[in-house]
Design a protein around this motif. Structure first.
Motif, short mmCIF file in Angstrom:
data_model
loop_
_atom_site.label_atom_id
_atom_site.label_comp_id
_atom_site.label_asym_id
_atom_site.label_seq_id
_atom_site.Cartn_x
_atom_site.Cartn_y
_atom_site.Cartn_z
N ALA A 55 0.83 -1.21 0.00
CA ALA A 55 0.00 0.00 0.00
C ALA A 55 0.87 1.25 0.00
N ALA A 56 1.96 1.24 0.78
CA ALA A 56 2.87 2.39 0.81
C ALA A 56 3.55 2.57 -0.54
N ALA A 57 3.95 1.46 -1.17
CA ALA A 57 4.59 1.54 -2.48
C ALA A 57 3.62 2.07 -3.54
N LYS A 58 2.37 1.67 -3.44
CA LYS A 58 1.37 2.18 -4.39
C LYS A 58 1.14 3.68 -4.18
N ALA A 59 1.09 4.09 -2.91
CA ALA A 59 0.90 5.51 -2.63
C ALA A 59 2.05 6.34 -3.16
N ALA A 60 3.24 5.74 -3.21
CA ALA A 60 4.42 6.45 -3.72
C ALA A 60 4.62 6.22 -5.22
#
Length: 651
Positions: free
Chosen positions: A512-517
């Motif tokens: 989820a963090a990678a997608k947000a970035a």
């Protein structure tokens, strides 16, 4: 250079420390030895066992020489075969028992020594971790590595074997001298008469060896630093692009030759002296044979007593037994002096003051307890430095940070110009504050005050009314997230680099963090996905990819306060737009202090702080500052108006 080149932090502690040591001109021998002995205290029971083993082997070592006299005078001389067999059996058994004890002692020696070495490395690493940022920006990485590896490794032999060797040789020498003196005081005095002179010469040789050892370790540290700087990814890239391989090779060869010369000199120091001692010890038995033999031939008593063949053989056997430990003690003294030089360098680092540390009972706050208000109240700060030493910057230091330090110069009163002067502002919870100003104005220094990477000289930096000095450093690190333009990734997988922010994060949270970035899709395109090893400093990835992974790492951390240096000028337009898109969810709902390089960030800011020469000279919104017609308006015309056109055309 190392510690002497350090500056920064509150009150210039390291510079004061160095000056204090120069002023006092202290002799460290006794204190250093005492501190080395203290390092063995946790293992005092094992040390007791070693001493017991040494005593046992020492006493056993006297058995065979003393039996020789009994064999010659009582067994062979009187024709007693049974007694001869008993003595011979004892002479067989004694060295076997001594050998087993010696192996056990060697095991204990190495166990204790390696434990002490481990403790030194742990203490040194932990202490260096607690040093302020200014220490690392003022000391070459290779110098630090040399202290941890070369210096600590250099004392290994002394810690592991020399201490027990000294005790063993002293006990062997003393017991043997006592036995020799009982047999013949005159021959003992003849054998050892010049020993005090030898001890004095050994002390002098040891001092020279110690000085040379210090110089050798400095050269080794310099060589290590040179290798670290030139053979890192950044260093080799710079060297190849500028065609400086030959220059670097020449520098390396010169320093390498210097080190080789010092090593040769260190090994040869005192060799002529020890050759003379060895020769003297070799001819002493001949003198004993002459004196004792003449007494036997002439039937003349010495000090009222007669010598026998058994006595002569026993005495010369003891004599040969004592020469080795004495020679070892003389040689070890020289080696110990060299090791003390290394211990001095280790303790020099361990004695460096930790300038930024927790107060007693420092507050530990959780992120949910913090609203995120950041306030500076009349903050002043100046970088300190030891003026007698040059300062080497870490190769990974940011351009902004470098510019600020280069801007720090001495004024007419020989004091450093402050990096920050009477800085006051408040950022309300959830607000975005943009720092704008020319290079070297103090923007980076200002952001480093919030997580206490530097300590204010005066004034207060607070979070929700709590002075950051009252908060535990671990608490501050949990509350604050930083994204800098110099992205650092470990030589590990993408997964490990992301989870560095939160070891307990689930795969779902990480993705989820990678997608947000805006980096998840790119990661999945890689052959090993999240298990792809990024290489040193992440050099297998592009600049934009590294930056987005760094952003994802901070998103995963989920800090309450965000400090952001969003420099993207070195990236292509596509990567820049992706990073900008990644920053928007990162800043949402968080108090953000951003060194702004993009007009879109400046326009989105709730307040713009214009910094110049360490002061906030203007503050307000974009429109308010344009209407003011001051520094911001000029910077906008010079830097941002063209950027605005590029951003509009890109949109």
């Amino acid at each position: 250079m190392g510690v002497h080149g350090m500056r920064g932090g509150r009150g210039g502690g390291m510079a004061d420390y160095v000056e204090e040591q120069k002023r006092r001109g202290r002799k460290t021998d006794a204190r250093t030895v005492r501190r080395v002995i203290e390092a063995f205290k946790p293992y005092k029971f094992q040390v007791f066992l070693v001493l017991t083993a040494i005593l046992a082997t020492t006493l056993l070592g006297l058995v065979n020489p003393l039996l020789i006299q009994r064999i010659f005078d009582d067994a062979i001389g009187k024709g007693n075969l049974s007694l001869l067999i008993i003595y011979v059996i004892i002479m067989f058994i004694t060295p076997i028992i001594s050998g087993f004890i010696g192996v056990w002692q060697s095991y204990l020696n190495n166990t204790i020594g390696q434990s002490v070495m481990r403790d030194f490395r742990n203490r040194l690493y932990t202490h260096l971790q607690n040093m302020s940022l200014s220490f690392f920006t003022s000391t070459r990485t290779g110098e630090i590595q040399s202290r941890l590896s070369n210096d600590v490794g250099g004392v290994q032999g002394v810690v592991t074997n020399t201490a027990t060797s000294i005790v063993s040789n002293i006990s062997t020498a003393l017991s043997t001298v006592i036995a020799m003196f009982i047999i013949s005081p005159l021959l003992t005095l003849v054998s050892l008469g010049l020993l005090p002179l030898f001890l004095w010469f050994t002390y002098r040789v040891g001092n020279v060896r110690r000085a040379t050892s210090k110089e050798t370790q400095k050269s080794m540290a310099s060589l290590t630093a040179m290798m670290q700087e030139t053979l890192s990814v950044s260093g080799i890239l710079l060297m190849k692009t500028f065609g400086r391989q030959e220059h670097a090779r020449d520098q390396f060869e010169q320093e390498n030759q210097k080190l080789a010369n010092l090593e040769v000199r260190q090994q040869l120091i005192g060799r002529w002296f020890f050759m003379f001692i060895g020769t003297f010890f070799s001819v002493i038995p001949a003198i004993v044979y002459l004196i004792a033999g003449a007494q036997i031939i002439n039937h003349a008593p010495i000090f009222g007593g007669y010598m026998t063949l058994g006595t002569i053989v026993t005495f010369t056997t003891l004599q040969s037994r004592i020469f080795f430990p004495i020679g070892q003690l003389l040689s070890v003294q020289v080696d110990v002096q060299g090791a003390l030089a290394l211990f001095d360098r280790i303790f020099e680092y361990l004695d460096m003051p930790i300038e930024i540390k927790d107060k007693p009972n420092a507050l530990k706050l959780q992120a949910e307890q913090i609203r995120g208000e950041v306030a500076f109240d009349h903050v002043a700060f100046a970088y300190k430095r030891d003026s007698s030493h040059s300062v080497l910057k870490d190769e990974a230091a940011k351009d902004e940070q470098e510019a600020e330090r280069l801007a720090i110069v001495k004024n007419e009163d020989e004091e450093l110009r402050p990096a920050l002067k009477d800085v006051s502002f408040t950022i309300k919870p959830g607000q975005l504050a943009a720092l704008v100003g020319p290079s070297g104005a103090g923007k980076t220094t200002m952001t480093y005050m919030v997580p206490r990477l530097y300590e204010v000289d005066s004034g207060t930096v607070s979070i929700d009314g709590y002075d950051v000095k009252d908060l535990a450093l671990t608490s501050l690190s949990e509350l604050i997230g930083m994204v800098t333009q110099e992205t650092y990734l470990f030589h590990a997988s993408i997964r490990e680099n992301l989870l560095y922010a939160r070891q307990d994060a689930t795969d779902e949270e990480m993705i989820a963090a990678a997608k947000a970035a805006a980096i998840h899709e790119r990661i999945t395109e890689l052959e090993d996905g999240y298990d792809t090893v990024v290489g040193e400093r992440g050099y297998k990835l592009s600049g934009g990819e590294k930056q987005r992974i760094a952003i994802a790492r901070v998103i995963l951390k989920n800090p309450r306060i965000l400090i952001l240096d969003e420099a993207t000028s070195a990236l292509d337009t596509h990567s820049e737009r992706l990073i900008q898109a990644a920053l928007e969810p990162l800043m949402k709902g968080r108090t953000t202090l951003a060194i702004a390089h993009r007009l879109s960030t400046i326009l989105a800011a709730d307040v713009i702080l214009v910094v110049n020469k360490g002061e906030i000279v203007e503050r307000g919104t974009h429109q308010e500052l344009l209407e003011l017609g001051g520094l911001y308006a000029r910077l906008y015309q010079e830097q941002f108006s063209q950027v605005a056109l590029e951003e509009i055309s890109a949109d």
